[in-house]
Design a protein around this motif. Sequence first.
Motif, PDB file in Angstrom:
ATOM      1  N   ASP A 186     -37.833   4.529 -26.106  1.00 25.24           N
ATOM      2  CA  ASP A 186     -38.207   5.144 -24.836  1.00 25.24           C
ATOM      3  C   ASP A 186     -37.835   4.255 -23.650  1.00 25.24           C
ATOM      4  OD1 ASP A 186     -39.528   7.227 -23.291  1.00 25.24           O
ATOM      5  OD2 ASP A 186     -41.164   5.814 -23.005  1.00 25.24           O
ATOM      6  N   MET A 187     -37.740   2.948 -23.900  1.00 26.19           N
ATOM      7  CA  MET A 187     -37.392   1.997 -22.848  1.00 26.19           C
ATOM      8  C   MET A 187     -35.885   1.913 -22.619  1.00 26.19           C
ATOM      9  SD  MET A 187     -39.164  -1.774 -22.580  1.00 26.19           S
ATOM     10  CE  MET A 187     -38.108  -2.523 -23.821  1.00 26.19           C
ATOM     11  N   GLY A 188     -35.103   2.614 -23.464  1.00 31.15           N
ATOM     12  CA  GLY A 188     -33.660   2.641 -23.270  1.00 31.15           C
ATOM     13  C   GLY A 188     -32.862   1.838 -24.271  1.00 31.15           C
ATOM     14  N   PHE A 189     -33.504   1.357 -25.336  1.00 36.13           N
ATOM     15  CA  PHE A 189     -32.842   0.582 -26.374  1.00 36.13           C
ATOM     16  C   PHE A 189     -32.553   1.478 -27.586  1.00 36.13           C
ATOM     17  CE2 PHE A 189     -34.897  -2.438 -23.731  1.00 36.13           C
ATOM     18  CZ  PHE A 189     -34.345  -3.690 -23.932  1.00 36.13           C
ATOM     19  N   GLN A 190     -31.759   0.955 -28.519  1.00 34.49           N
ATOM     20  CA  GLN A 190     -31.702   1.501 -29.867  1.00 34.49           C
ATOM     21  C   GLN A 190     -32.718   0.740 -30.718  1.00 34.49           C
ATOM     22  OE1 GLN A 190     -27.588   2.129 -31.581  1.00 34.49           O
ATOM     23  NE2 GLN A 190     -27.071   0.755 -29.908  1.00 34.49           N
ATOM     24  N   ALA A 191     -33.300   1.389 -31.706  1.00 34.07           N
ATOM     25  CA  ALA A 191     -34.261   0.693 -32.565  1.00 34.07           C
ATOM     26  C   ALA A 191     -34.098   1.141 -34.005  1.00 34.07           C
ATOM     27  CB  ALA A 191     -35.692   0.960 -32.102  1.00 34.07           C
ATOM     28  N   GLN A 192     -34.251   0.194 -34.903  1.00 36.88           N
ATOM     29  CA  GLN A 192     -34.342   0.495 -36.322  1.00 36.88           C
ATOM     30  C   GLN A 192     -35.612  -0.146 -36.855  1.00 36.88           C
ATOM     31  OE1 GLN A 192     -31.914  -0.862 -40.235  1.00 36.88           O
ATOM     32  NE2 GLN A 192     -30.893   0.721 -39.035  1.00 36.88           N
TER      33      GLN A 192
END
Length: 397
Positions: A186-192
């Motif tokens: 939601d903050m604009g990053f990619q996440a795994q």
Amino acid sequence: MPPNDADKQMDADQEERQALGRVAHALRHYRSGVEPEVARWERNLSLLSPQHRALVPRLPEKIAAARQCIYRNQLFINAMLSMFVEDGEEGLAPPHLAPASAAADEYEAAVGGTVAPHDLDKARYVLKNIARDWSEEGAAERAQSYGRILRELRRLFAGWPAGAAEPPSVLVPGAGLARLCLEVVDMGFQAQGNEFSYFMLLTSAYLLNGWTIHPWCHNSCNQLSTDDQLRGVQVPDVHPAALVPGPGLLSMSAGDFGEVYRQPEYAAAFDAVAACFFLDTAHNVLEYLEVIWHTLRPGGYLVSLGPLLYHWADARSYLGGEQLSVELSLEEVKAAALALGFRLVREEMVEAGFLANPRSMMQASTYRCAFWTLQKPGADAGPATAAGGQQESAPPL
């Protein structure tokens, strides 16, 4: 593959199926597992003199209401488990979790209705985790840990080029019910996210619809009022899909962190690792540090917040046999990280709660946590320039 390798794979698959079945079985029997505690309350009430019972006339009503809360918790769990149907409608459940109900049937046929005490504790723990990650009531506790990690990621990557082909990629080990992963996206990053526990994997796969759970109904100590003990918590407080602005930004992997991320395909794969209450879940925290180094690109960061409870320290008491548990002081962990090649960027001691009942008279689950940022050095010691550079020689895995 050679027959012996095929046999080993079949054995490993069967072992995983049994583990999944054991967890689904424990969740299925949550209600019957906690009933002895409610029966204990009734038994103690019956032992009171008539004069003492007259002083607490609403106790029978309270016990009956607690049973209703537990029943509603079981309804939530049953609805969750109903999603996991082997050979069911495609897409409803992740393929590796779909056999949960069938595996639970097989497990129950083998062991009967018995649930190991530590599995029952984890079923209760799931309810508290749901309240922490996916209710308004958990917002204050999330702010103490997730909030600090998110602000640190925002600060570290403030210089990421606006026109970059991809946003920074963040690995979230020990992702639990995935709230931190979704907040990162939601903050604009990619996440795994990565998670090993089937209790967490089954629940996070299900949490898409609204429910009321009662995470504190089992706890009769330090309650200010009956309403506090039996209160319902609405979950989730925000629809998870609303936190993911586009496709391809969020992914989840299941499996042991060390085994999954030591593989060559994860070498220099992430710009940051966001570890919340995670490092002390290791059998060997030194291995975790090595694997994190392996996954980070040069210039990448480890942002970690948590205590050093060392979850495996007393595992022999409920699993039997000796369990590897390397228990180091914070000073020793930091020295080992620096010896591996990390650079200390920031270090702070902060207070953060974990699964604390905010209305309890005893706030025992608040930790004095190490909140620190380590950087894997790169050519320019910055993620934007390091992302396309050459990886440094990593410590041996």
